[in-house]
Design a protein around this motif. Structure first.
Motif, PDB file in Angstrom:
ATOM      1  N   GLN A   1       0.943  -1.153   0.118  1.00 47.40           N
ATOM      2  CA  GLN A   1      -0.101  -0.076  -0.012  1.00 47.40           C
ATOM      3  C   GLN A   1       0.729   1.302   0.215  1.00 47.40           C
ATOM      4  O   GLN A   1       1.433   1.326   0.934  1.00 47.40           O
ATOM      5  N   GLY A   2       0.758   1.799  -1.174  1.00 48.38           N
ATOM      6  CA  GLY A   2       1.772   3.190  -1.155  1.00 48.38           C
ATOM      7  C   GLY A   2       1.570   3.903  -2.428  1.00 48.38           C
ATOM      8  O   GLY A   2       1.115   3.046  -3.596  1.00 48.38           O
ATOM      9  N   ARG A   3       2.179   4.949  -2.787  1.00 45.99           N
ATOM     10  CA  ARG A   3       2.090   5.754  -3.837  1.00 45.99           C
ATOM     11  C   ARG A   3       3.330   5.287  -4.714  1.00 45.99           C
ATOM     12  O   ARG A   3       4.488   5.011  -4.316  1.00 45.99           O
ATOM     13  N   GLU A   4       3.134   5.357  -5.888  1.00 47.43           N
ATOM     14  CA  GLU A   4       4.210   4.889  -6.821  1.00 47.43           C
ATOM     15  C   GLU A   4       5.060   6.093  -7.315  1.00 47.43           C
ATOM     16  O   GLU A   4       4.450   7.121  -8.002  1.00 47.43           O
ATOM     17  N   ILE A   5       6.299   5.984  -6.934  1.00 46.83           N
ATOM     18  CA  ILE A   5       7.238   7.179  -7.255  1.00 46.83           C
ATOM     19  C   ILE A   5       8.102   6.758  -8.188  1.00 46.83           C
ATOM     20  O   ILE A   5       8.864   5.609  -7.677  1.00 46.83           O
ATOM     21  N   GLU A   6       8.679   7.562  -9.008  1.00 47.87           N
ATOM     22  CA  GLU A   6       9.722   6.926 -10.032  1.00 47.87           C
ATOM     23  C   GLU A   6      10.820   7.880 -10.091  1.00 47.87           C
ATOM     24  O   GLU A   6      10.472   9.182  -9.952  1.00 47.87           O
ATOM     25  N   CYS A   7      11.918   7.320 -10.293  1.00 46.57           N
ATOM     26  CA  CYS A   7      13.167   8.482 -10.299  1.00 46.57           C
ATOM     27  C   CYS A   7      13.901   7.615 -11.609  1.00 46.57           C
ATOM     28  O   CYS A   7      14.486   6.473 -11.549  1.00 46.57           O
TER      29      CYS A   7
ATOM     30  N   CYS B   1      25.105  -0.610 -13.331  1.00 47.89           N
ATOM     31  CA  CYS B   1      24.431   0.046 -14.342  1.00 47.89           C
ATOM     32  C   CYS B   1      25.258   1.108 -15.329  1.00 47.89           C
ATOM     33  O   CYS B   1      26.332   1.762 -14.622  1.00 47.89           O
ATOM     34  N   GLU B   2      24.910   1.349 -16.600  1.00 45.64           N
ATOM     35  CA  GLU B   2      25.706   2.395 -17.165  1.00 45.64           C
ATOM     36  C   GLU B   2      24.635   3.050 -18.041  1.00 45.64           C
ATOM     37  O   GLU B   2      23.448   2.477 -18.568  1.00 45.64           O
ATOM     38  N   GLY B   3      24.756   4.236 -18.672  1.00 45.01           N
ATOM     39  CA  GLY B   3      23.801   4.915 -19.398  1.00 45.01           C
ATOM     40  C   GLY B   3      22.598   5.319 -18.776  1.00 45.01           C
ATOM     41  O   GLY B   3      22.774   6.174 -17.940  1.00 45.01           O
ATOM     42  N   LEU B   4      21.399   4.947 -18.850  1.00 38.44           N
ATOM     43  CA  LEU B   4      20.205   5.482 -18.383  1.00 38.44           C
ATOM     44  C   LEU B   4      19.406   4.076 -17.751  1.00 38.44           C
ATOM     45  O   LEU B   4      19.464   3.127 -18.045  1.00 38.44           O
ATOM     46  N   SER B   5      18.704   4.309 -16.345  1.00 37.89           N
ATOM     47  CA  SER B   5      17.821   3.609 -15.836  1.00 37.89           C
ATOM     48  C   SER B   5      16.749   4.297 -15.228  1.00 37.89           C
ATOM     49  O   SER B   5      16.746   5.473 -14.995  1.00 37.89           O
ATOM     50  N   ARG B   6      15.555   3.500 -14.650  1.00 39.00           N
ATOM     51  CA  ARG B   6      14.517   4.126 -14.364  1.00 39.00           C
ATOM     52  C   ARG B   6      14.192   3.161 -13.000  1.00 39.00           C
ATOM     53  O   ARG B   6      14.312   1.990 -13.128  1.00 39.00           O
ATOM     54  N   VAL B   7      14.225   3.914 -11.593  1.00 39.96           N
ATOM     55  CA  VAL B   7      13.979   3.166 -10.536  1.00 39.96           C
ATOM     56  C   VAL B   7      12.774   3.501 -10.128  1.00 39.96           C
ATOM     57  O   VAL B   7      12.413   4.534  -9.763  1.00 39.96           O
ATOM     58  N   ASP B   8      11.983   2.182  -9.620  1.00 43.06           N
ATOM     59  CA  ASP B   8      10.630   2.463  -9.169  1.00 43.06           C
ATOM     60  C   ASP B   8      10.490   2.157  -7.811  1.00 43.06           C
ATOM     61  O   ASP B   8      10.895   1.240  -7.351  1.00 43.06           O
ATOM     62  N   PHE B   9       9.832   3.279  -6.962  1.00 42.88           N
ATOM     63  CA  PHE B   9       9.607   2.778  -5.469  1.00 42.88           C
ATOM     64  C   PHE B   9       8.055   2.988  -5.280  1.00 42.88           C
ATOM     65  O   PHE B   9       7.121   3.707  -5.912  1.00 42.88           O
TER      66      PHE B   9
ATOM     67  N   ILE C   1      10.284   1.950  -0.327  1.00 42.63           N
ATOM     68  CA  ILE C   1      10.447   0.365  -1.004  1.00 42.63           C
ATOM     69  C   ILE C   1      10.812   0.426  -2.323  1.00 42.63           C
ATOM     70  O   ILE C   1      10.063   0.990  -3.104  1.00 42.63           O
ATOM     71  N   VAL C   2      12.026  -0.119  -2.630  1.00 44.34           N
ATOM     72  CA  VAL C   2      12.494  -0.037  -4.134  1.00 44.34           C
ATOM     73  C   VAL C   2      11.686  -1.204  -4.917  1.00 44.34           C
ATOM     74  O   VAL C   2      11.662  -2.340  -4.478  1.00 44.34           O
ATOM     75  N   ASN C   3      10.773  -0.878  -5.666  1.00 40.15           N
ATOM     76  CA  ASN C   3      10.028  -1.981  -6.468  1.00 40.15           C
ATOM     77  C   ASN C   3      10.901  -2.628  -7.587  1.00 40.15           C
ATOM     78  O   ASN C   3      11.072  -3.961  -7.602  1.00 40.15           O
ATOM     79  N   GLU C   4      11.622  -1.742  -8.426  1.00 40.48           N
ATOM     80  CA  GLU C   4      12.260  -2.589  -9.470  1.00 40.48           C
ATOM     81  C   GLU C   4      13.309  -1.540 -10.199  1.00 40.48           C
ATOM     82  O   GLU C   4      12.946  -0.243  -9.904  1.00 40.48           O
ATOM     83  N   ILE C   5      14.330  -1.878 -10.854  1.00 40.70           N
ATOM     84  CA  ILE C   5      14.932  -1.002 -11.549  1.00 40.70           C
ATOM     85  C   ILE C   5      14.890  -1.417 -12.974  1.00 40.70           C
ATOM     86  O   ILE C   5      14.891  -2.718 -13.393  1.00 40.70           O
ATOM     87  N   ASN C   6      14.643  -0.634 -14.068  1.00 39.16           N
ATOM     88  CA  ASN C   6      14.639  -1.136 -15.557  1.00 39.16           C
ATOM     89  C   ASN C   6      15.988  -0.343 -16.304  1.00 39.16           C
ATOM     90  O   ASN C   6      16.285   0.807 -16.146  1.00 39.16           O
ATOM     91  N   THR C   7      16.752  -1.248 -16.785  1.00 38.84           N
ATOM     92  CA  THR C   7      18.199  -0.853 -17.645  1.00 38.84           C
ATOM     93  C   THR C   7      17.818  -0.266 -18.796  1.00 38.84           C
ATOM     94  O   THR C   7      18.950   0.502 -19.225  1.00 38.84           O
ATOM     95  N   MET C   8      16.652  -0.638 -19.362  1.00 32.60           N
ATOM     96  CA  MET C   8      16.399   0.130 -20.697  1.00 32.60           C
ATOM     97  C   MET C   8      14.699   0.437 -20.555  1.00 32.60           C
ATOM     98  O   MET C   8      13.862  -0.194 -21.143  1.00 32.60           O
ATOM     99  N   PRO C   9      14.657   1.532 -20.047  1.00 31.28           N
ATOM    100  CA  PRO C   9      12.938   1.735 -19.714  1.00 31.28           C
ATOM    101  C   PRO C   9      12.370   2.112 -20.813  1.00 31.28           C
ATOM    102  O   PRO C   9      13.118   2.610 -21.939  1.00 31.28           O
ATOM    103  N   GLY C  10      11.013   2.284 -20.786  1.00 35.19           N
ATOM    104  CA  GLY C  10      10.278   2.938 -21.924  1.00 35.19           C
ATOM    105  C   GLY C  10      10.832   4.207 -22.394  1.00 35.19           C
ATOM    106  O   GLY C  10      11.135   5.086 -21.630  1.00 35.19           O
ATOM    107  N   PHE C  11      11.114   4.353 -23.633  1.00 34.87           N
ATOM    108  CA  PHE C  11      11.935   5.534 -24.081  1.00 34.87           C
ATOM    109  C   PHE C  11      11.024   6.512 -25.359  1.00 34.87           C
ATOM    110  O   PHE C  11      11.754   7.071 -26.154  1.00 34.87           O
ATOM    111  N   THR C  12       9.918   6.485 -25.249  1.00 28.23           N
ATOM    112  CA  THR C  12       9.144   7.570 -26.274  1.00 28.23           C
ATOM    113  C   THR C  12       9.306   8.848 -25.407  1.00 28.23           C
ATOM    114  O   THR C  12       9.859   8.987 -24.243  1.00 28.23           O
TER     115      THR C  12
END
Length: 371
Positions: free
Chosen positions: A234-240, A308-316, A325-336
């Motif tokens: 139970q929490g808000r989805e915050i991404e960085c 990691c290198e380049g770009l990642s997105r970390v979801d909390f 709480i760290v949910n996951e990290i994406n090493t090649m996140p959606g990129f539109t």
């Protein structure tokens, strides 16, 4: 500009998209944005499509990259067939009845690929063996970031908080299903059932009744025989988003953003992300400044924990008690241009075209091989 600069060949960038997985269409959407944004006065661009059957083809900039209604795009495989990069980084084209022709060396590959056989270290390993520079994380970080089970193990080992979960492996599900189900029951309800090595929210189910659990597992197994079952948080989805810095400077974290999804969606699913307009991103997230700074620091720690290198997105998840709480990290996140990570960087002062350029430059200035 002097004569020497004018005669210097431009950097050649191959944008690779498509792939042999269920995220084929998502890859095309990101590639379309990259191809539209890349500076053609600075770079020569070679679009390369990987068809669903694994064939590499020389693609066109004007093929369809966007979703039309609910029709997903796919690689136009009518182009010239390509061989993988050779030992000197050259592309080779094959036309029926002709001698293979070299298309010249590629300086850097922008692998706009998601999911297995692209984001998971496979193409990264191929490019390392070919001696070709590429955008994004290397083999290990890509593989671990793709496999959510191992990713959580490494994040926890780095002292980052992760949610309670159970890993369901293929053999255990087939031979010891009752024990697996009992392990999952300990998590309580609701739970989220997802493929361990997939993305874009495909194959994910929310389970509110244990009677629906086996069906949810089987749905996830259509995408991956290895499954992750997570206790709902139970929490808000915050991404960085995190961006590698040039030289020896530490990685940079974007402003955090909050994902707000329409009530018609139980979670941030594929439809909310790509088909409807049922998601919006609030940047910066409406959270206390101290929490924002802690979250950004944790995002950088997660980036470095995986190498990691380049770009990642970390979801909390930001819980009601004020925890992260760290949910996951994406090493090649959606990129539109409208995907979460590029939006986060745009709000942080890095427009989309500049982000594309920065990623290419980072790839050009790092060595090939062990680093």
């Amino acid at each position: 500009m002097n004569e020497q600069q004018e005669s210097r060949p431009r950097v050649r960038v191959a944008v690779v998209f498509g792939g042999r997985n269920s995220e084929h269409a998502v890859s095309l959407m990101g590639a379309g944005s990259v191809l539209a944004a890349i500076d053609r006065s600075k770079y020569d661009v070679v679009p390369i499509g990987i068809a669903p059957d694994g064939r590499w083809v020389l693609a066109q900039d004007d093929q369809r990259f966007e979703i039309e209604g609910e029709e997903l795009p796919r690689v136009d495989d009518s182009g010239r067939a390509l061989a993988l990069p050779s030992g000197d980084g050259s592309l080779v084209a094959f036309d029926a009845g002709t001698i293979p022709a070299s298309l010249g060396r590629v300086d850097v590959v922008f692998p706009m690929l998601h999911g297995p056989f692209g984001e998971d270290g496979t193409i990264q390993g191929l490019l390392e063996m070919a001696g070709v520079r590429y955008v994004g994380s290397g083999v290990l970080a890509s593989a671990v970031g793709m496999d959510k089970a191992y990713m959580k193990t490494l994040l926890a080992a780095a002292g980052l908080p992760v949610g309670a979960h159970v890993v369901v492996r293929d053999r255990d599900w087939r031979l010891d299903r009752e024990r697996v189900l009992k392990d999952i029951e300990v998590l309580g309800l609701p739970v989220f059932v997802k493929p361990s090595r997939a993305g874009s929210s495909q194959g994910i189910s929310r389970v509110d009744d244990f009677q629906d659990l086996e069906r949810a597992v089987e749905l996830a197994r259509e995408h991956d025989p290895k499954i992750l079952v997570e206790a709902a948080i139970q929490g808000r989805e915050i991404e960085c988003a995190v961006l590698q810095s040039p030289g020896d400077d530490p990685p940079a974290a974007s402003l955090p953003g909050e994902v707000l999804v329409a009530e018609s969606h139980e979670f941030f699913d594929f439809s909310a992300k790509y088909i409807g307009s049922d998601m919006r991103l609030q940047v910066p997230a409406d959270i206390p400044e101290a929490v924002s700074e802690e979250l950004r620091a944790m995002a950088v720690r997660a980036f470095e924990a995986l190498g990691c290198e380049g770009l990642s997105r970390v979801d909390f998840f930001y819980t009601a008690s004020g925890g992260l709480i760290v949910n996951e990290i994406n090493t090649m996140p959606g990129f539109t241009a409208m995907s979460v990570a590029p939006q986060l960087w745009a709000a942080s002062g890095v427009p989309y075209a500049d982000l594309v350029d920065r990623l290419i430059q980072l790839a050009l200035h790092r060595p090939v091989g062990l680093r």
